[in-house]
Design an enzyme around this catalytic site. Structure first.
Site, PDB file in Angstrom:
ATOM      1  N   ASP A   1      -3.509   6.915  -1.990  1.00  0.00           N
ATOM      2  CA  ASP A   1      -4.765   6.501  -2.608  1.00  0.00           C
ATOM      3  C   ASP A   1      -4.416   5.785  -3.918  1.00  0.00           C
ATOM      4  OD1 ASP A   1      -7.503   6.201  -2.849  1.00  0.00           O
ATOM      5  OD2 ASP A   1      -7.804   8.131  -3.831  1.00  0.00           O
TER       6      ASP A   1
ATOM      7  N   ARG B   1      -4.094  -3.913  -9.395  1.00  0.00           N
ATOM      8  CA  ARG B   1      -4.759  -4.642 -10.482  1.00  0.00           C
ATOM      9  C   ARG B   1      -4.099  -4.321 -11.825  1.00  0.00           C
ATOM     10  NH1 ARG B   1      -8.904  -3.202  -6.904  1.00  0.00           N
ATOM     11  NH2 ARG B   1      -9.561  -1.350  -8.052  1.00  0.00           N
TER      12      ARG B   1
ATOM     13  N   HIS C   1       0.838  -1.215   0.000  1.00  0.00           N
ATOM     14  CA  HIS C   1       0.000   0.000   0.000  1.00  0.00           C
ATOM     15  C   HIS C   1       0.867   1.258   0.000  1.00  0.00           C
ATOM     16  CE1 HIS C   1      -4.339  -0.515   0.081  1.00  0.00           C
ATOM     17  NE2 HIS C   1      -4.480   0.708   0.569  1.00  0.00           N
TER      18      HIS C   1
ATOM     19  N   ASN D   1      -4.223   2.482  -4.468  1.00  0.00           N
ATOM     20  CA  ASN D   1      -3.430   1.261  -4.339  1.00  0.00           C
ATOM     21  C   ASN D   1      -4.095   0.046  -4.961  1.00  0.00           C
ATOM     22  OD1 ASN D   1      -1.018   1.986  -2.389  1.00  0.00           O
ATOM     23  ND2 ASN D   1      -2.822   3.008  -1.560  1.00  0.00           N
ATOM     24  N   GLY D   2      -5.409  -0.063  -4.795  1.00  0.00           N
ATOM     25  CA  GLY D   2      -6.103  -1.207  -5.374  1.00  0.00           C
ATOM     26  C   GLY D   2      -6.045  -1.195  -6.889  1.00  0.00           C
TER      27      GLY D   2
END
Length: 379
Positions: free
Chosen positions: A196, A203, A192, A198-199
């Site tokens: 902001d 992917r 992480h 990170n997801g």
């Protein structure tokens, strides 16, 4: 120390072999360029971008994402969502370019931060392209006051991201690429490193690893569309919590995460195979129907997306068919008069959908829905 690869058993190897078989068939189907391939690629890219952003709460239809991909104002998406989609589009476009970057390509911290800046550059206060400087928590979806996961301290980011980059370049070279891509995703989201995004970055990194190691083009290999479906999104968060733990604990068993990703790849490959089959069938039927009407075959670029259930905008048709504005408008008016297209909306919001006059055999080419196979319960 990173989260490590689990040992593969016979079931894992069987699922991997089935995925490889589907990918091999897809590569053969795409070896000869088809006129419909560009629209199919754009549609798959749009659905992947829509899926990944939906996980973060930025919901847009694939049609709106396609508009953004083509530089058009979307019809429904808000300005906030459009900015998020545009940022993600930039990073995915670069990933598509990196797929063919040649042997001099190497992963690096600078590359990760550059991709993050492309994705999050519209949020200057969130330090896009820079590691976070303080703590970060992934909150529970049920209660935002509860930290479901606490990322490593900011002071550890240079060490951990450096270890991840070294592993991406040299680690576990004999592992199947789908396994390496899944572990890249897991480790980046667990580190992480940014305030902001990170997801989405994790992917996107998974897609980049697949693209770099020859698993067809990024738009055909991404599982982001699959992850964006509501039931899969819930399971995605659950398995990340199960495997990642409440804090950075890289000694945990990562097999549940790997199997989750392999199931996603298997089912997304099924869906893409079906999409290619449908596209080929619909295009062929429409080609014959247009010839019988004596129309220019360029009209297929308007009719195909309409029959597939997508909206058609003048600017999109104009770009796909290589026409002037007046030529595109004339074609669309003729298709409306024949009732093969039906207009909707007004002015800048005008678009077209399939009309009642389209031959029934073309509509039947959009195959009936069928369930996706469950690779781990049907092997």
């Amino acid at each position: 120390m990173l989260y490590g690869l689990p040992d593969l058993d016979d079931r894992d190897r069987h699922v991997l072999a089935e995925i490889d078989g589907m990918r091999a068939r897809l590569r053969l189907q795409l070896r000869t360029p088809r006129r419909w391939e560009g629209q199919l690629r754009r549609d798959l890219t749009a659905r992947a971008i829509a899926g990944s952003n939906a996980i973060e709460g930025y919901v847009a239809s694939a049609a709106d994402v396609e508009d953004i991909l083509l530089g058009q104002a979307p019809i429904e998406a808000s300005g906030t969502v459009t900015a998020e989609i545009e940022g993600y589009r930039q990073s995915m476009t670069y990933i598509q370019r990196l797929a063919d970057a040649g042997p001099d390509f190497a992963y690096g911290k600078g590359l990760l931060n550059a991709l993050h800046f492309m994705m999050q550059g519209h949020h200057p206060l969130k330090r896009p392209g820079w590691w976070r400087s303080g703590p970060v928590h992934v909150t529970s979806p049920d209660d935002p006051t509860i930290a479901a996961y606490t990322a490593p301290d900011a002071e550890r980011l240079p060490e951990l991201t450096g270890e991840l980059v070294d592993w991406l370049n040299e680690g576990d070279p004999d592992a199947p690429v789908l396994v390496r891509a899944a572990m890249a995703h897991l480790n980046l989201v667990a580190i992480h490193p940014w305030a902001d995004g990170n997801g989405r970055m994790s992917r996107a990194l998974q897609t980049l690893v697949l693209a770099r190691e020859g698993i067809v083009a990024p738009e055909f290999s991404s599982i982001e569309e699959w992850l964006g479906r509501a039931r899969n999104t819930y399971r995605y968060y659950d398995v990340l919590a199960e495997v990642g733990g409440p804090v950075w604990t890289p000694g945990r068993d990562t097999r549940p995460w790997l199997r989750f990703c392999l199931r996603a790849h298997h089912q997304q490959a099924q869906a893409v195979e079906r999409q290619v089959e449908t596209t080929r069938t619909v295009w062929s039927v429409l080609e014959e129907a247009v010839e019988r009407q004596g129309w220019a075959d360029r009209t297929l670029y308007a009719l195909y997306p309409a029959v597939m259930g997508n909206r058609v905008r003048r600017a999109t048709y104009q770009a796909d068919a290589g026409l002037s504005t007046q030529q595109a408008l004339r074609d669309l008016r003729e298709l409306v008069r024949a009732d093969w297209l039906a207009p909707r909306g007004e002015a800048q919001g005008r678009y077209y959908v399939v009309g009642a006059g389209v031959p029934e055999d073309a509509v039947r080419g959009v195959l009936e829905p069928r369930a996706l196979r469950e690779p781990y319960t049907e092997t």
